[in-house]
Scaffold this active site. Structure first.
Site, PDB file in Angstrom:
ATOM      1  N   ASP A   1      44.043   5.979  25.626  1.00 31.78           N
ATOM      2  CA  ASP A   1      43.511   6.826  26.690  1.00 31.78           C
ATOM      3  C   ASP A   1      43.138   5.931  27.866  1.00 31.78           C
ATOM      4  O   ASP A   1      42.600   4.836  27.676  1.00 31.78           O
ATOM      5  CB  ASP A   1      42.284   7.587  26.185  1.00 31.78           C
ATOM      6  CG  ASP A   1      41.857   8.698  27.115  1.00 31.78           C
ATOM      7  OD1 ASP A   1      41.434   8.392  28.251  1.00 31.78           O
ATOM      8  OD2 ASP A   1      41.929   9.866  26.719  1.00 31.78           O
ATOM      9  N   ILE A   2      43.428   6.376  29.095  1.00 36.27           N
ATOM     10  CA  ILE A   2      43.138   5.532  30.265  1.00 36.27           C
ATOM     11  C   ILE A   2      41.640   5.487  30.582  1.00 36.27           C
ATOM     12  O   ILE A   2      41.195   4.594  31.295  1.00 36.27           O
ATOM     13  CB  ILE A   2      43.933   5.962  31.518  1.00 36.27           C
ATOM     14  CG1 ILE A   2      43.622   7.405  31.917  1.00 36.27           C
ATOM     15  CG2 ILE A   2      45.420   5.761  31.318  1.00 36.27           C
ATOM     16  CD1 ILE A   2      44.175   7.792  33.275  1.00 36.27           C
TER      17      ILE A   2
ATOM     18  N   HIS B   1      47.691  17.408  23.533  1.00 36.06           N
ATOM     19  CA  HIS B   1      47.356  16.030  23.175  1.00 36.06           C
ATOM     20  C   HIS B   1      46.081  15.998  22.345  1.00 36.06           C
ATOM     21  O   HIS B   1      45.111  16.668  22.660  1.00 36.06           O
ATOM     22  CB  HIS B   1      47.241  15.123  24.406  1.00 36.06           C
ATOM     23  CG  HIS B   1      46.250  15.560  25.429  1.00 36.06           C
ATOM     24  ND1 HIS B   1      46.471  16.626  26.285  1.00 36.06           N
ATOM     25  CD2 HIS B   1      45.032  15.087  25.756  1.00 36.06           C
ATOM     26  CE1 HIS B   1      45.434  16.774  27.092  1.00 36.06           C
ATOM     27  NE2 HIS B   1      44.529  15.851  26.788  1.00 36.06           N
ATOM     28  N   LEU B   2      46.140  15.251  21.264  1.00 41.63           N
ATOM     29  CA  LEU B   2      45.022  15.091  20.348  1.00 41.63           C
ATOM     30  C   LEU B   2      44.279  13.814  20.699  1.00 41.63           C
ATOM     31  O   LEU B   2      44.875  12.740  20.759  1.00 41.63           O
ATOM     32  CB  LEU B   2      45.529  15.011  18.904  1.00 41.63           C
ATOM     33  CG  LEU B   2      44.474  14.753  17.829  1.00 41.63           C
ATOM     34  CD1 LEU B   2      43.596  15.996  17.641  1.00 41.63           C
ATOM     35  CD2 LEU B   2      45.135  14.364  16.510  1.00 41.63           C
ATOM     36  N   HIS B   3      42.973  13.945  20.937  1.00 43.98           N
ATOM     37  CA  HIS B   3      42.131  12.765  21.153  1.00 43.98           C
ATOM     38  C   HIS B   3      41.736  12.205  19.791  1.00 43.98           C
ATOM     39  O   HIS B   3      41.306  12.953  18.908  1.00 43.98           O
ATOM     40  CB  HIS B   3      40.862  13.142  21.923  1.00 43.98           C
ATOM     41  CG  HIS B   3      41.105  13.452  23.357  1.00 43.98           C
ATOM     42  ND1 HIS B   3      41.009  12.506  24.355  1.00 43.98           N
ATOM     43  CD2 HIS B   3      41.445  14.599  23.969  1.00 43.98           C
ATOM     44  CE1 HIS B   3      41.272  13.060  25.521  1.00 43.98           C
ATOM     45  NE2 HIS B   3      41.553  14.342  25.310  1.00 43.98           N
TER      46      HIS B   3
END
Length: 129
Positions: free
Chosen positions: A33-34, A102-104
């Site tokens: 993740d950015i 999208h899965l964190h």
């Protein structure tokens, strides 16, 4: 494929600034993740464009399970083994910034900072696990 979708471009390796992490499932990609909310914060994304988590149906359960398994595998490959100290989930619209599923994957969940504990709060109005 949606050429305007940054996650579609990442999945097709068209974003040179984003390094893909090894993922054993060819239908998924994984990357950092950015704006990490934890020491380990990865996103698991289907290669095929899908809408956000609100579009999920019963037939998508196997996909979500594969996404979770890919998330656990990337944690283990990055030397994180306490799978009881992990938070995984989706931001619920309108709180998701990218309209591609999208899965964190965040770990250790016990080390989330103050804002990250709010932003990735278990089964809140904006983050579902």
């Amino acid at each position: 494929y949606d050429g305007k979708c940054v996650f579609c471009r990442i999945a097709r390796r068209e974003e040179p600034g984003t390094a893909l992490l090894p993922c054993e499932d060819e239908d998924l990609v994984c990357f950092r993740d950015i704006k990490p909310g934890a020491p380990h914060h990865y996103l698991v994304v289907p290669v095929k464009h899908m809408g956000n988590c609100k579009t999920l149906k019963t037939e998508h359960i196997p996909l979500v399970k594969r996404m979770m398994e890919a998330g656990k595998a990337v944690l283990q490959k990055n030397n994180f083994s306490d799978l009881n100290d992990v938070r995984m989930g989706f931001h619920w619209p309108p709180f998701c910034s990218i309209a591609h599923l999208h899965l964190h994957v965040l770990a250790p969940a016990s080390q989330l900072g103050f804002f990250s504990r709010l932003y990735y709060r278990i089964n809140s109005y904006w983050f579902i696990t």
